[in-house]
Design an enzyme around this catalytic site. Structure first.
Site, mmCIF file in Angstrom:
data_model
loop_
_atom_site.group_PDB
_atom_site.id
_atom_site.type_symbol
_atom_site.label_atom_id
_atom_site.label_comp_id
_atom_site.label_asym_id
_atom_site.label_seq_id
_atom_site.Cartn_x
_atom_site.Cartn_y
_atom_site.Cartn_z
ATOM 1 N N TYR A 1 7.564 8.245 -5.954
ATOM 2 C CA TYR A 1 7.686 9.500 -5.217
ATOM 3 C C TYR A 1 8.845 10.329 -5.789
ATOM 4 O O TYR A 1 9.397 9.999 -6.840
ATOM 5 C CB TYR A 1 7.797 9.219 -3.721
ATOM 6 C CG TYR A 1 6.544 8.558 -3.179
ATOM 7 C CD1 TYR A 1 5.327 9.235 -3.212
ATOM 8 C CD2 TYR A 1 6.566 7.252 -2.706
ATOM 9 C CE1 TYR A 1 4.159 8.632 -2.763
ATOM 10 C CE2 TYR A 1 5.408 6.637 -2.244
ATOM 11 C CZ TYR A 1 4.205 7.330 -2.281
ATOM 12 O OH TYR A 1 3.053 6.733 -1.853
ATOM 13 N N ARG B 1 2.205 -6.287 4.620
ATOM 14 C CA ARG B 1 0.845 -6.442 5.135
ATOM 15 C C ARG B 1 0.722 -7.588 6.127
ATOM 16 O O ARG B 1 -0.104 -7.525 7.040
ATOM 17 C CB ARG B 1 -0.115 -6.651 3.962
ATOM 18 C CG ARG B 1 -0.209 -5.427 3.059
ATOM 19 C CD ARG B 1 -1.202 -5.606 1.935
ATOM 20 N NE ARG B 1 -1.295 -4.390 1.135
ATOM 21 C CZ ARG B 1 -2.366 -4.039 0.447
ATOM 22 N NH1 ARG B 1 -3.435 -4.810 0.445
ATOM 23 N NH2 ARG B 1 -2.370 -2.922 -0.246
#
Length: 369
Positions: free
Chosen positions: A184, A323
């Site tokens: 990013y 996750r």
């Protein structure tokens, strides 16, 4: 050596255990990037984490190009975050807001047709999910070429980070984490295969670390170093960004953050058997560990045994789980009791609604069923 279940001080945040919930983008906000009530239930369910790091949250419309992701730049967004944060606190948890500018990974569809911004004029690989021109649903489009940020625009970027950090505390968050990882905007400035600038923000490692240093200092000045964390990803290529000398780069970045005095550093670095391929260089975090004196959390597809082994070896002070936390709202209890984990339903990660979001059972509920 401490165990995963011992408390830790992360700046001003007293975490009751060293099992952090990693940032997990879920796409359950509105089209206008406003948090929704279901998000309060999702985070409340996971309040047993030592610290929840929120899903990546946009600091501005310019910096947010993920469909149905939340923001923190408007009063409406702040007010919508308040019940989410309150739900975590009422359940005994702690939560920090992750501050996000996606840079070139914002498609021009999110910007009224204007190009995204980055360190240089580059284009991210692949496609991105955007909103259709009319009706409901979704589409995917190739990324569009970014334009380089002008130096006179960078103070405005710093203002956006400061405003979002202040808004996070207004919403009740216990702190913030600056997202400087995973390809990013800040990562696009850090790495030499995406930063081709010839001004004070490009070229040398010190120049490429400059935006990270300035953003972090501005956020620290706004909310305090003890309520500021940073995420880095000293990995190989991610979303098209990479660096030719990662050890030197991330050592310099970690040293700069240590000088500023942030509350904690959390890092994503792939390991064997993880969800991302291994980089083509030795691990970088040991080098960073030598120059960063604050609490360090590693995030790399850990399980209970190897997570504890990392603490025992002195590689980290805490471990962030991603996750596995998504599918197991009671993850700390399951790790402590060595209980089986719920399977992840990847096809439901970003679809919206409760399915695959708030319907993962706790162990007791799963057994009763």
């Amino acid at each position: 050596m401490p165990s995963l279940f011992d408390p830790i001080q992360l700046g001003a945040i007293r975490a009751p255990n060293r099992i952090l919930m990693a940032p997990l983008t879920r796409g359950r906000a509105t089209r206008d990037h406003v948090p929704t009530p279901i998000m309060a239930e999702y985070y409340r369910q996971r309040a047993g984490a030592g610290l929840i790091l929120s899903e990546a949250t946009g600091i501005s419309q310019q910096g947010l190009g993920w469909a149905y992701a939340p923001g923190l730049w408007s009063d409406e967004q702040v007010e919508a975050w308040k019940p989410v944060v309150a739900a975590v606190h009422e359940a005994g948890g702690r939560i920090a807001a992750q501050l996000w500018h996606m840079g070139r990974l914002v498609h021009s569809d999110f910007l009224g047709g204007e190009p995204p911004v980055s360190s240089s004029a580059t284009t991210a690989p692949g496609t991105v999910r955007t909103y259709p021109a009319e009706a409901s649903g979704e589409i995917k489009r190739p990324y569009t070429e970014a334009r380089p940020l002008r130096t006179d625009e960078i103070p405005g970027i710093l203002d956006d980070y400061a405003r979002a950090a202040a808004n996070a505390l207004r919403a009740g968050f216990d702190g913030v984490q600056i997202h400087a990882a995973n390809g990013y905007l800040i990562d696009q400035f850090l790495r030499d295969n995406s930063n081709f600038r010839d001004d004070g923000y490009g070229g040398s490692i010190d120049n490429r670390v400059r935006l990270l240093r300035e953003v972090t200092q501005r956020v620290v000045d706004t909310v305090g170093g003890d309520r500021t964390g940073v995420r880095l990803s000293p990995n190989g290529e991610v979303q098209g960004v990479n660096d030719s000398n990662p050890h030197a780069l991330f050592e310099a970045a970690a040293a700069a953050l240590d000088d500023i005095g942030i509350g904690f550093l959390e890092m994503r670095e792939p390991r064997p058997g993880g969800t991302r391929g291994l980089p083509d260089h030795p691990p970088v975090h040991p080098v960073m560990r030598k120059v960063f004196s604050g609490p360090l959390a590693l995030n790399a597809d850990y399980h209970a045994d190897d997570a504890q082994a990392a603490l025992d070896a002195g590689e980290a002070d805490a471990i962030a789980f991603g996750r596995t936390f998504l599918a197991n709202p009671d993850l700390p209890e399951r790790l402590a009791e060595k209980l089986p984990l719920n399977p992840q339903r990847e096809e439901l990660f970003y679809i919206g609604g409760a399915e695959g979001y708030t319907d993962y059972p706790r162990w007791e509920a799963g057994q009763a069923a």
